[in-house]
Motif scaffolding. Structure first.
Motif, PDB file in Angstrom:
ATOM      1  N   PHE A   1       0.840  -1.199   0.000  1.00 51.64           N
ATOM      2  CA  PHE A   1       0.000   0.000   0.000  1.00 51.64           C
ATOM      3  C   PHE A   1       0.873   1.245   0.000  1.00 51.64           C
ATOM      4  O   PHE A   1       0.621   2.195  -0.719  1.00 51.64           O
ATOM      5  N   ASN A   2       1.915   1.226   0.825  1.00 47.31           N
ATOM      6  CA  ASN A   2       2.809   2.375   0.953  1.00 47.31           C
ATOM      7  C   ASN A   2       4.113   2.050   0.249  1.00 47.31           C
ATOM      8  O   ASN A   2       4.936   1.298   0.771  1.00 47.31           O
TER       9      ASN A   2
ATOM     10  N   GLN B   1       6.656   3.711   0.001  1.00 50.65           N
ATOM     11  CA  GLN B   1       7.804   4.186   0.769  1.00 50.65           C
ATOM     12  C   GLN B   1       8.061   3.316   2.006  1.00 50.65           C
ATOM     13  O   GLN B   1       9.032   3.525   2.716  1.00 50.65           O
ATOM     14  N   ASN B   2       7.182   2.359   2.251  1.00 51.06           N
ATOM     15  CA  ASN B   2       7.341   1.377   3.327  1.00 51.06           C
ATOM     16  C   ASN B   2       6.832   0.039   2.795  1.00 51.06           C
ATOM     17  O   ASN B   2       5.799  -0.454   3.225  1.00 51.06           O
ATOM     18  N   PRO B   3       7.542  -0.557   1.829  1.00 46.05           N
ATOM     19  CA  PRO B   3       7.033  -1.756   1.165  1.00 46.05           C
ATOM     20  C   PRO B   3       6.859  -2.971   2.072  1.00 46.05           C
ATOM     21  O   PRO B   3       6.140  -3.897   1.724  1.00 46.05           O
ATOM     22  N   ASN B   4       7.479  -2.957   3.242  1.00 46.98           N
ATOM     23  CA  ASN B   4       7.313  -4.072   4.175  1.00 46.98           C
ATOM     24  C   ASN B   4       6.258  -3.783   5.239  1.00 46.98           C
ATOM     25  O   ASN B   4       6.120  -4.541   6.193  1.00 46.98           O
ATOM     26  N   GLY B   5       5.518  -2.694   5.074  1.00 43.90           N
ATOM     27  CA  GLY B   5       4.459  -2.351   6.012  1.00 43.90           C
ATOM     28  C   GLY B   5       3.343  -3.380   5.991  1.00 43.90           C
ATOM     29  O   GLY B   5       3.288  -4.245   5.110  1.00 43.90           O
ATOM     30  N   PRO B   6       2.404  -3.288   6.941  1.00 42.17           N
ATOM     31  CA  PRO B   6       1.394  -4.324   7.079  1.00 42.17           C
ATOM     32  C   PRO B   6       0.284  -4.309   6.027  1.00 42.17           C
ATOM     33  O   PRO B   6      -0.370  -5.321   5.822  1.00 42.17           O
ATOM     34  N   LEU B   7       0.054  -3.178   5.353  1.00 43.29           N
ATOM     35  CA  LEU B   7      -1.077  -3.112   4.431  1.00 43.29           C
ATOM     36  C   LEU B   7      -0.674  -3.386   2.991  1.00 43.29           C
ATOM     37  O   LEU B   7       0.346  -2.897   2.502  1.00 43.29           O
ATOM     38  N   GLU B   8      -1.514  -4.188   2.328  1.00 43.18           N
ATOM     39  CA  GLU B   8      -1.336  -4.479   0.913  1.00 43.18           C
ATOM     40  C   GLU B   8      -2.549  -3.962   0.150  1.00 43.18           C
ATOM     41  O   GLU B   8      -3.693  -4.181   0.569  1.00 43.18           O
ATOM     42  N   LEU B   9      -2.306  -3.309  -0.971  1.00 44.65           N
ATOM     43  CA  LEU B   9      -3.386  -2.925  -1.868  1.00 44.65           C
ATOM     44  C   LEU B   9      -3.704  -4.137  -2.723  1.00 44.65           C
ATOM     45  O   LEU B   9      -2.822  -4.686  -3.389  1.00 44.65           O
ATOM     46  N   CYS B  10      -4.952  -4.558  -2.681  1.00 41.62           N
ATOM     47  CA  CYS B  10      -5.392  -5.718  -3.459  1.00 41.62           C
ATOM     48  C   CYS B  10      -6.250  -5.237  -4.615  1.00 41.62           C
ATOM     49  O   CYS B  10      -7.282  -4.584  -4.405  1.00 41.62           O
ATOM     50  N   THR B  11      -5.824  -5.544  -5.829  1.00 43.24           N
ATOM     51  CA  THR B  11      -6.574  -5.211  -7.027  1.00 43.24           C
ATOM     52  C   THR B  11      -6.902  -6.503  -7.760  1.00 43.24           C
ATOM     53  O   THR B  11      -6.252  -7.542  -7.546  1.00 43.24           O
ATOM     54  N   CYS B  12      -7.896  -6.443  -8.622  1.00 45.14           N
ATOM     55  CA  CYS B  12      -8.245  -7.608  -9.422  1.00 45.14           C
ATOM     56  C   CYS B  12      -7.121  -7.878 -10.412  1.00 45.14           C
ATOM     57  O   CYS B  12      -6.690  -6.977 -11.138  1.00 45.14           O
ATOM     58  N   ALA B  13      -6.637  -9.117 -10.446  1.00 43.31           N
ATOM     59  CA  ALA B  13      -5.545  -9.480 -11.348  1.00 43.31           C
ATOM     60  C   ALA B  13      -5.986  -9.425 -12.812  1.00 43.31           C
ATOM     61  O   ALA B  13      -5.153  -9.258 -13.694  1.00 43.31           O
ATOM     62  N   LYS B  14      -7.281  -9.520 -13.076  1.00 39.59           N
ATOM     63  CA  LYS B  14      -7.762  -9.495 -14.470  1.00 39.59           C
ATOM     64  C   LYS B  14      -8.060  -8.089 -14.971  1.00 39.59           C
ATOM     65  O   LYS B  14      -7.678  -7.729 -16.075  1.00 39.59           O
ATOM     66  N   CYS B  15      -8.778  -7.280 -14.173  1.00 38.92           N
ATOM     67  CA  CYS B  15      -9.225  -5.976 -14.689  1.00 38.92           C
ATOM     68  C   CYS B  15      -8.593  -4.780 -13.984  1.00 38.92           C
ATOM     69  O   CYS B  15      -8.768  -3.650 -14.423  1.00 38.92           O
TER      70      CYS B  15
END
Length: 145
Positions: free
Chosen positions: A63-64, A66-80
């Motif tokens: 998600f961030n 600038q902090n790629p090992n932070g706890p939040l991940e942005l989840c997007t659809c792999a298809k669209c």
């Protein structure tokens, strides 16, 4: 519970099983970078309260940046590429941005402003909602699911 309890896209659907544990307008720099919005309406749910019907169909990225090992991940659809949610690697919360992730923003009105920093030069919100430098003072992170 809100009237609209499902979100996502044609390929990946989310379903809410309970109401939010936090609902705010975010003023942080990360939300601004990720969404391109001056402020972002953010709704937190307990991790187990947001069901994803096709987790294998999610593309996950930090998600961030600038902090790629932070706890939040942005989840997007792999298809669209549709944004689906933010997922907490620690399994405490899942986050929905209603206007980007398929839920009715009007049914989930924010209750306060979070991460407001007057040093940015942005005017202090004047809509009558409380304004905080972080999350609301009584917010308690839930235990991992």
């Amino acid at each position: 519970m809100t009237a609209n309890t499902t979100g996502g896209c044609e390929h990946v659907h989310t379903r809410l099983h309970a109401g939010p544990i936090d609902n705010h307008t975010c003023h942080c720099s990360v939300c601004k970078r990720v969404t391109g919005q001056d402020t972002t309406h953010v709704v937190f749910y307990r991790h187990a309260d947001v069901e994803v019907d096709n987790p294998a169909g999610l593309k996950r990225q930090p998600f961030n940046d600038q902090n790629p090992n932070g706890p939040l991940e942005l989840c997007t659809c792999a298809k669209c590429g549709t944004p689906i949610m933010l997922d907490d690697k620690e399994r405490r919360i899942r986050v929905i941005v209603p206007n980007l992730m398929g839920l009715d923003a009007a049914a989930l009105s924010p209750t306060y402003h979070a991460f407001y920093d007057p040093a940015t030069g942005a005017p202090k919100p004047s809509d009558g909602l409380p304004v905080y430098a972080g999350l609301r003072p009584d917010f308690v992170w839930p235990q991992p699911a």
